[in-house]
Design a protein around this motif. Sequence first.
Motif, short mmCIF file in Angstrom:
data_model
loop_
_atom_site.label_atom_id
_atom_site.label_comp_id
_atom_site.label_asym_id
_atom_site.label_seq_id
_atom_site.Cartn_x
_atom_site.Cartn_y
_atom_site.Cartn_z
N ASN A 114 0.74 -1.19 -0.07
CA ASN A 114 -0.15 0.07 -0.01
C ASN A 114 0.73 1.29 -0.02
O ASN A 114 0.45 2.41 -0.17
CB ASN A 114 -0.83 -0.02 1.16
CG ASN A 114 -1.91 -1.22 1.21
OD1 ASN A 114 -2.30 -1.50 0.02
ND2 ASN A 114 -2.30 -1.72 2.34
N HIS A 115 2.17 1.06 0.09
CA HIS A 115 3.04 2.17 0.18
C HIS A 115 3.51 2.51 -1.43
O HIS A 115 3.51 1.69 -2.23
CB HIS A 115 4.13 2.04 1.02
CG HIS A 115 4.96 3.09 1.54
ND1 HIS A 115 4.42 3.75 2.62
CD2 HIS A 115 5.95 3.73 1.44
CE1 HIS A 115 4.98 4.66 2.95
NE2 HIS A 115 5.93 4.83 2.04
N SER A 116 4.10 3.95 -1.55
CA SER A 116 4.22 4.18 -2.75
C SER A 116 5.81 3.97 -3.08
O SER A 116 6.75 4.50 -2.57
CB SER A 116 4.04 5.87 -3.12
OG SER A 116 4.79 6.30 -4.30
N VAL A 117 5.98 2.78 -3.88
CA VAL A 117 7.39 2.14 -3.86
C VAL A 117 7.67 2.17 -5.38
O VAL A 117 6.64 1.58 -6.20
CB VAL A 117 7.36 0.78 -3.39
CG1 VAL A 117 9.09 0.40 -3.63
CG2 VAL A 117 7.23 1.03 -1.81
N ARG A 118 8.65 2.48 -5.96
CA ARG A 118 8.87 2.25 -7.56
C ARG A 118 10.30 1.63 -7.47
O ARG A 118 11.13 1.80 -6.56
CB ARG A 118 9.12 3.92 -8.05
CG ARG A 118 7.96 4.61 -8.39
CD ARG A 118 8.35 5.84 -9.13
NE ARG A 118 8.26 5.36 -10.51
CZ ARG A 118 7.61 6.26 -11.44
NH1 ARG A 118 7.10 7.43 -10.97
NH2 ARG A 118 7.65 5.87 -12.60
N ILE A 119 10.45 1.01 -8.66
CA ILE A 119 11.71 0.18 -9.02
C ILE A 119 12.31 1.09 -9.93
O ILE A 119 11.79 1.02 -11.22
CB ILE A 119 11.52 -1.02 -9.26
CG1 ILE A 119 10.88 -1.94 -7.98
CG2 ILE A 119 12.59 -1.83 -9.74
CD1 ILE A 119 10.06 -3.19 -8.34
N ILE A 120 13.47 1.42 -9.90
CA ILE A 120 14.24 2.17 -10.85
C ILE A 120 15.59 1.70 -10.89
O ILE A 120 16.36 2.17 -10.07
CB ILE A 120 14.19 3.67 -11.02
CG1 ILE A 120 12.73 4.11 -10.99
CG2 ILE A 120 15.10 4.40 -11.93
CD1 ILE A 120 12.67 5.65 -11.00
N ILE A 121 16.21 0.82 -11.70
CA ILE A 121 17.44 -0.07 -11.55
C ILE A 121 18.59 0.86 -11.79
O ILE A 121 19.48 0.91 -10.78
CB ILE A 121 17.46 -1.02 -12.53
CG1 ILE A 121 16.52 -2.14 -11.90
CG2 ILE A 121 18.85 -1.80 -12.28
CD1 ILE A 121 16.41 -3.43 -13.06
N ASN A 122 18.42 1.80 -12.56
CA ASN A 122 19.59 2.76 -12.75
C ASN A 122 19.72 3.93 -11.54
O ASN A 122 18.59 4.63 -11.50
CB ASN A 122 19.75 3.34 -14.07
CG ASN A 122 20.74 4.39 -14.31
OD1 ASN A 122 20.65 5.41 -13.84
ND2 ASN A 122 21.44 3.81 -15.39
#
Length: 146
Positions: free
Chosen positions: A97-105
Amino acid sequence: NGLKNIAWHGRNQFIQKTPPIIFDVAHNVESIRSFVDYYSSLNILGNSTLIIAIYFRKQIHNIIPLLELAFHNIICTEADIRHPMPANELANHFNVNHSVRIIINPIAAIKKGLDNLTCDGGLAIIGTHHFGPSIEKIFKISFDSL
């Protein structure tokens, strides 16, 4: 007196004062807890974004609730380290429910964090010394000359 004047780069290091952008190499439960305590003491009124990358072997599940309380947005990335925790695995530690993003670089992750930054918010970059090259490139600073 010496401790009052010491500059320890990579520990609660302000990259920018207003709005605050802070770099900390916190990479274990104790140092992350200490950083969150410090960051919370800044009383930032707006939304805060966390950019985090850590080593694969780190056990941080106990600290996740503190990070979720202190930061509205979390960006999981991978710094140029040996045996990084994959960003998607790191993201899986956080509440869905939390705002989590995956940005590898990491450079793209920092740029996204800057996009999220508001005049009353804050940005924290934590987890490893290996963020240094990305920070140097984006903010045009050199840790060698500090």
